[in-house]
Design an enzyme around this catalytic site. Structure first.
Site, PDB file in Angstrom:
ATOM      1  N   CYS A   1     -14.840 -69.070 -46.997  1.00  0.00           N
ATOM      2  CA  CYS A   1     -15.372 -70.217 -47.752  1.00  0.00           C
ATOM      3  C   CYS A   1     -16.886 -70.144 -47.896  1.00  0.00           C
ATOM      4  O   CYS A   1     -17.419 -70.220 -48.990  1.00  0.00           O
ATOM      5  CB  CYS A   1     -14.966 -71.529 -47.097  1.00  0.00           C
ATOM      6  SG  CYS A   1     -13.210 -71.848 -47.302  1.00  0.00           S
ATOM      7  N   HIS A   2     -17.591 -70.031 -46.800  1.00  0.00           N
ATOM      8  CA  HIS A   2     -19.048 -70.071 -46.880  1.00  0.00           C
ATOM      9  C   HIS A   2     -19.713 -68.959 -46.078  1.00  0.00           C
ATOM     10  O   HIS A   2     -20.881 -69.041 -45.741  1.00  0.00           O
ATOM     11  CB  HIS A   2     -19.570 -71.450 -46.455  1.00  0.00           C
ATOM     12  CG  HIS A   2     -18.934 -72.558 -47.240  1.00  0.00           C
ATOM     13  ND1 HIS A   2     -17.846 -73.253 -46.784  1.00  0.00           N
ATOM     14  CD2 HIS A   2     -19.187 -73.038 -48.475  1.00  0.00           C
ATOM     15  CE1 HIS A   2     -17.466 -74.134 -47.708  1.00  0.00           C
ATOM     16  NE2 HIS A   2     -18.251 -74.024 -48.735  1.00  0.00           N
ATOM     17  N   GLY A   3     -18.931 -67.930 -45.728  1.00  0.00           N
ATOM     18  CA  GLY A   3     -19.520 -66.716 -45.173  1.00  0.00           C
ATOM     19  C   GLY A   3     -19.998 -66.763 -43.737  1.00  0.00           C
ATOM     20  O   GLY A   3     -21.075 -66.249 -43.436  1.00  0.00           O
TER      21      GLY A   3
END
Lengths: 181, 443
Positions: free
Chosen positions: A145-147
């Site tokens: 999702c956001h690394g």
């Protein structure tokens, strides 16, 4: 108007009257009553009894081959049961605490004598996505999702997540059976 | 304008009888028939009517869908597929409802930009604007709740990510998410209550729309010139709502519905995500998770801030700042037609808002200009969507918090006409005032 009548009758000027007291007491009783009536309407949204009753699950760890991971569902969330290789355990132990965002030694995240089994709640501490196994820069997990990157102990190493992957409450019932929750 | 005298004359004995008991026909007449409306409203003003139609479409199709939908984790996805395949005309009703949400947001964004450009939020219309902001916020909440109901992969993980945002609130965050979920994760209790609230909120929106229109009818419509119509110009500057604006709004609604129909019938999934046709699986997150297009600018702002709670604050602040807009703008001129500097900042703002939407759909680490090398600034490559998003987010807030107050004080506005008729009448070759006004009369 009522106040003025009361004031005139008692001739007390601006002093509070019995009527003022009754107004305040009636208002307070109404507000308290409303708050008590609203509370069950709010509290009904908290976890119900049957939801709370599903709080634990058992699992046979021999199902997980070395180097592999099994994901099971516990309290609606994924739980990772990872059978770590000796190299991965060594890697997790050899990290200096200074490199960690949320410092915690590997030994605190596993049970003594069962270091090969890493059991974690598979929910990214950023916004709750499920990190993918064996990817990312540190050989642990990577959250798509956001690394966020996690290492082989499930500790946060890089990315927006603030904390390490959560270790749920669990115990080995026998040598091979683990009870989560 | 509420201080105009009611022109309603009951036409029959029954109407007279009713008018003395419940003056509802008088209310309708004064609000929608003889309501004096500025004569120069352009097509940007038709979106209020379009939005009313959007809300009605969503409520009607939604009530019908609720007759077939099952709010349970084991049946939700299948019940939606059953609507698509087996329920008579179900595919049409669902596509109208799902595309209707997008159409609703297209219209509301245009409506908001119109209000921004023509200064419709300024005194005496602050309450109208604030009620509009409340409607917008309720629309976002309703759309989010509705998107969860099909219980596909995007539904589920979107719900996980958004509810986890609240978990970042210090101390009480975890209790709030548990309370919202009704458990320890997004699960059946969550789906059930989201359905209940998704059904409720449109009616709340309808109620606030009522207040919005009520507040609008006190000072009357703003107009492209942005002036309050002087008392002695009422007759020349306004026309009755019917037939002038019923027809104009009606035409705009038909054009809008053509575009709506083009999506529904020719490309009904263009605005959705393929991943939402995979049943929800709590154990696997889709590789690239993004919200629906209309929430992308806010999602971009959320991701621009490196701190989790800071991102949540920034996202809510980006909507919250709209509520105080009437007090941030210091200019006394409403319409940006007469604000030569501000209109440029406005145009940049529109581009920035669209740009934020674009950034929200990209991976933060991806390069903006492919192949151009750059350097690492703080925590990311300069040539990345991360930094583009940050620059655009900075402008978004600077526009409201710095440009609005300061440009209003420094700018020299162009001369503003005294009345709506005067710029027309002072133009070369204008017809004499009396005959012009005569030509505008109804009938």
């Amino acid at each position: 108007m009522a106040d003025q009548v009361g004031t005139a009758a008692h001739g007390e000027g601006q002093d509070p009257t019995r009527r003022d007291f009754i107004h305040i007491a009636a208002g307070a009783a109404a507000a308290g009553g409303a708050a008590m009536a609203v509370w069950p309407l709010i509290n009904q949204m908290n976890p119900a009894g049957d939801t709370l009753a599903l709080a634990s699950t058992e699992f046979d760890v021999t199902k997980v081959a070395e180097g592999q991971q099994v994901t099971i569902k516990w309290r609606g969330k994924p739980v990772f049961i990872r059978h770590r290789t000796a190299a991965q355990i060594a890697e997790a132990r050899n990290v200096s605490m200074g490199d960690l965002k949320d410092p915690q030694p590997d030994s605190e995240r596993v049970k003594q004598g069962k270091e090969q089994f890493l059991i974690l709640v598979g929910s990214c501490t950023h916004l709750g996505c499920v990190p993918t196994f064996g990817t990312g820069d540190y050989g642990g997990w990577f959250c798509p999702c956001h690394g966020s990157h996690y290492d082989t102990s499930g500790r946060i190493r890089k990315g927006p997540a603030p904390l390490n992957l959560e270790v749920p409450e669990y115990a080995f019932l026998t040598d091979t059976s683990v009870k989560i929750g | 304008m509420s201080d105009h005298e009611s022109t309603y004359v009951p036409k029959s004995g029954f109407e007279r009888w009713l008018d003395q008991r419940l003056p509802i026909i008088r209310l309708m007449n004064d609000a929608m028939v003889d309501y004096p409306t500025p004569k120069n409203l352009n097509y940007w003003w038709t979106f209020g009517g379009i939005l009313t139609v959007c809300l009605m479409i969503q409520i009607v199709t939604g009530i019908v869908l609720a007759m077939h939908y099952v709010p349970h984790v084991d049946h939700a996805f299948a019940s939606v597929e059953r609507i698509m395949r087996d329920v008579n005309g179900g595919w049409l009703i669902r596509y109208v409802h799902s595309n209707g949400a997008s159409m609703f947001f297209i219209a509301v964004y245009i409506h908001m930009f119109r209000g921004l450009y023509y200064g419709s939020y300024k005194a005496p219309r602050e309450i109208i604007w604030i009620l509009g902001c409340i409607i917008f916020f309720l629309m976002i909440a309703t759309a989010f709740l509705g998107y969860v109901l099909p219980w596909g992969q995007m539904s589920f993980h979107g719900a996980v990510v958004i509810t986890n945002l609240l978990g970042s609130i210090p101390l009480i965050g975890e209790s709030i998410t548990t309370w919202l979920w009704g458990g320890f994760a997004v699960d059946n209790p969550t789906l059930n209550r989201f359905f209940s609230l998704h059904y409720l909120l449109p009616f709340v929106i309808a109620g606030v729309v009522g207040l919005h229109i009520w507040a609008l009818h006190v000072p009357g419509n703003n107009n492209p010139v942005g002036i309050l119509i002087p008392q002695d110009q009422r007759r020349r500057d306004t026309v009755p709502f019917h037939p002038y604006y019923t027809v104009k709004d009606g035409f705009a609604i038909i054009v809008f519905l053509l575009m709506f129909a083009a999506f529904v019938f020719f490309n009904p999934n263009a605005l959705g995500h393929a991943d939402n046709y995979i049943p929800a699986n709590p154990l696997v997150t889709p590789a690239h998770i993004v919200p629906e297009w209309y929430l992308l600018p806010f999602y971009a702002i959320l991701r621009a801030i490196p701190d989790k709670f800071g991102g949540v604050i920034a996202m809510f602040a980006s909507i919250g700042v709209l509520f105080v807009l009437p007090w941030l703008d210091t200019s006394r001129v409403r319409s940006m037609r007469y604000r030569p500097a501000m209109r440029w900042y406005f145009i940049i703002f529109v581009i920035v808002a669209l740009g934020l939407g674009w950034c929200g759909a990209q991976l933060p680490d991806a390069q903006v200009i492919p192949g151009v090398p750059s350097f690492v600034l703080l925590d990311g490559e300069l040539n990345s969507y991360l930094w583009l998003t940050r620059i655009l987010t900075a402008y978004y807030f600077i526009f409201f918090l710095v440009i609005m107050p300061f440009v209003g004080l420094r700018e020299t506005p162009l001369p503003v006409p005294e009345s709506i008729s005067s710029p027309v009448l002072s133009a070369p070759g204008a017809v004499p005032a009396g005959s012009h006004a005569e030509a505008e009369k109804k009938g």
